[in-house]
Scaffold this motif. Structure first.
Motif, short mmCIF file in Angstrom:
data_model
loop_
_atom_site.label_atom_id
_atom_site.label_comp_id
_atom_site.label_asym_id
_atom_site.label_seq_id
_atom_site.Cartn_x
_atom_site.Cartn_y
_atom_site.Cartn_z
N VAL A 1 0.85 -1.18 0.00
CA VAL A 1 0.00 0.00 0.00
C VAL A 1 0.89 1.24 0.00
O VAL A 1 2.08 1.16 0.30
N SER B 1 0.93 5.35 1.41
CA SER B 1 0.26 6.45 2.09
C SER B 1 1.21 7.62 2.28
O SER B 1 0.80 8.69 2.67
N GLU C 1 -3.89 9.50 2.61
CA GLU C 1 -4.41 8.72 1.49
C GLU C 1 -3.76 7.35 1.49
O GLU C 1 -2.55 7.24 1.59
N ARG D 1 -3.65 3.65 -0.68
CA ARG D 1 -4.01 2.95 -1.91
C ARG D 1 -3.34 1.59 -1.94
O ARG D 1 -2.18 1.48 -1.56
N LEU E 1 -1.34 -0.99 -3.86
CA LEU E 1 -0.51 -1.01 -5.07
C LEU E 1 -0.37 -2.43 -5.58
O LEU E 1 -0.29 -2.68 -6.77
N THR F 1 -3.11 3.56 7.67
CA THR F 1 -2.85 2.42 6.79
C THR F 1 -3.59 1.18 7.27
O THR F 1 -4.33 0.55 6.51
N SER G 1 -10.73 -3.28 4.24
CA SER G 1 -10.65 -3.98 2.97
C SER G 1 -10.55 -5.50 3.17
O SER G 1 -11.18 -6.28 2.45
#
Ligand code: IMP
Ligand code: MG
Length: 179
Positions: free
Chosen positions: A66, A68, A78, A80, A82, A106, A113
């Motif tokens: 991820v 951040s 933020e 995301r 990856l 994080t 998720s």
């Protein structure tokens, strides 16, 4: 590289002792379960490699990545994914393995998720915990050791992708990241 760091917080020997103790506890708690350890790349790579070898119950491993942070020293808020997992979490006893719990952004994102993937259980394991910096309400189930609010590197932890290969954990000299 060594001249960029100040105080050494934990020597390689001290880290080994902490990881050993965590592995023993996890082995006890996961007897008869279907353990899958998930390493949050890249910071937890070295911790994961050591921790899994101090665990003596069957386990499988997977990795996700991820972002951040960019290359700074504080979170952008933020997160995301990856690189996602290869294997399914359905019915598994999932242990998320992190290097450091800082703002908590994080892990709180990841938890949401991963919970949506029908694991039987999900717990968090972090080598280092910086409770003073928390921005969301989250605590790990397994914590190696608490650290003060200083930017630290080594044993997998980086600054701008450097210093991960230091065998110890040390404070990065502020002049390195304020340059
Ligand atoms: P959080 O989302 O703020 O909890 O950030 C967790 C991630 O930030 C960790 O997995 C690390 O990659 C990074 N991080 C937080 N604090 C430090 C630090 O002191 N040194 C190096 N990386 C850090
Ligand atoms: Mg990082």
């Amino acid at each position: 590289m060594n001249e960029d760091v100040g105080e050494i917080l934990f020597s390689a020997e001290q880290i080994a002792g902490i990881v050993e103790r965590m592995g023993k506890q996890i082995s006890k708690d996961y007897q008869g379960k279907d353990l899958i350890m998930i390493s949050v790349l890249k910071g937890s790579l070295i911790f994961m490699a050591d921790l899994m070898r101090s665990i003596d119950v069957p386990c499988s491993i997977d990795f996700l990545s991820v972002t951040s942070y960019g290359s700074g020293t504080s979170t952008t808020g933020e997160v995301r994914i990856l690189k996602d997992l290869d294997i399914s979490l359905e019915g598994k006893d999932v242990l998320v393995v992190e290097d450091i719990l800082d703002s908590g952004m994080t892990l709180s994102f990841l938890l949401k998720s991963l919970k949506a993937r029908y694991p039987k259980s999900i717990k968090l394991c972090t080598l280092l915990d910086k409770p003073e910096r928390r921005r969301v309400n989250i605590t790990a189930d397994y914590i190696g050791v608490q650290v003060p609010d200083m930017f630290i590197v080594g044993y997998g932890l980086d600054y701008a992708e450097k210093y991960r290969n230091l065998p110890y954990i040390a404070v990065l000299k502020p002049e390195i990241y304020s340059e």
